[in-house]
Design a protein around this motif. Sequence first.
Motif, PDB file in Angstrom:
ATOM      1  N   TYR A  34       0.815  -1.210   0.000  1.00  0.00           N
ATOM      2  CA  TYR A  34       0.000   0.000   0.000  1.00  0.00           C
ATOM      3  C   TYR A  34       0.854   1.267   0.000  1.00  0.00           C
ATOM      4  O   TYR A  34       0.361   2.344  -0.295  1.00  0.00           O
ATOM      5  CB  TYR A  34      -0.987   0.008   1.166  1.00  0.00           C
ATOM      6  N   LYS A  38      -2.486   2.518  -3.983  1.00  0.00           N
ATOM      7  CA  LYS A  38      -3.478   2.805  -2.948  1.00  0.00           C
ATOM      8  C   LYS A  38      -4.544   1.739  -2.787  1.00  0.00           C
ATOM      9  O   LYS A  38      -5.147   1.618  -1.731  1.00  0.00           O
ATOM     10  CB  LYS A  38      -4.108   4.181  -3.158  1.00  0.00           C
ATOM     11  N   ASN A  39      -4.799   0.941  -3.848  1.00  0.00           N
ATOM     12  CA  ASN A  39      -5.807  -0.118  -3.732  1.00  0.00           C
ATOM     13  C   ASN A  39      -5.688  -1.081  -4.917  1.00  0.00           C
ATOM     14  O   ASN A  39      -4.875  -0.872  -5.823  1.00  0.00           O
ATOM     15  CB  ASN A  39      -7.223   0.472  -3.633  1.00  0.00           C
ATOM     16  N   GLU A  42      -6.236   0.480  -8.464  1.00  0.00           N
ATOM     17  CA  GLU A  42      -5.061   1.166  -9.004  1.00  0.00           C
ATOM     18  C   GLU A  42      -4.035   0.153  -9.524  1.00  0.00           C
ATOM     19  O   GLU A  42      -3.417   0.369 -10.563  1.00  0.00           O
ATOM     20  CB  GLU A  42      -4.416   2.074  -7.963  1.00  0.00           C
TER      21      GLU A  42
END
Length: 182
Positions: A34, A38-39, A42
Amino acid sequence: MVRGGAELADEVGFEQVTVSALARRFDVTVASLYSQVKNSHELRVRIALLALEELADRAAVALAGRAGKDALSALGNVYRDYAREHPGRYAATQLRLTPEEAARSAGGRHSLMTRAVLRGYDLVEPDQTHAVRLLGSVFHGFVSLEAGGGFSHSAPESGESWSRALDALDSLLRNWPAPTAV
């Protein structure tokens, strides 16, 4: 990290790629990834951008010095070969990107190369755009059906059908129909 995600996509399928799955693959904590992404969305976008770039690079090499049916076949074969070699990455090329993501992608290169192929067929707008869409539809449709086993249960072999499809596309492009009045 993105290349690792792309390899994972090829092994388990693009939709199965998550930050957690990638962390397990590299035996690291999710938190450590992370810091780089970001997730999972992405991560998948980055894989899609990588795959589009790889595919565009292959197409550019394959198209160099070719025209007409030779160029058409080269372009189609790049898509088919890439999908067979990298099924997860190929699936990633179909990810719907935001306008900002699309602007950073190699999608524009794909369009330019397809239009370069079509210059050998003397198509003008809007027919050129229709032909770009047709080629994309046939290439993606055939590759997707083939990857899903849609052609594996009957003769002839899918390679023969692929060759015939390229012949038919060449014939159609050389004899593009005039628009009909609506």
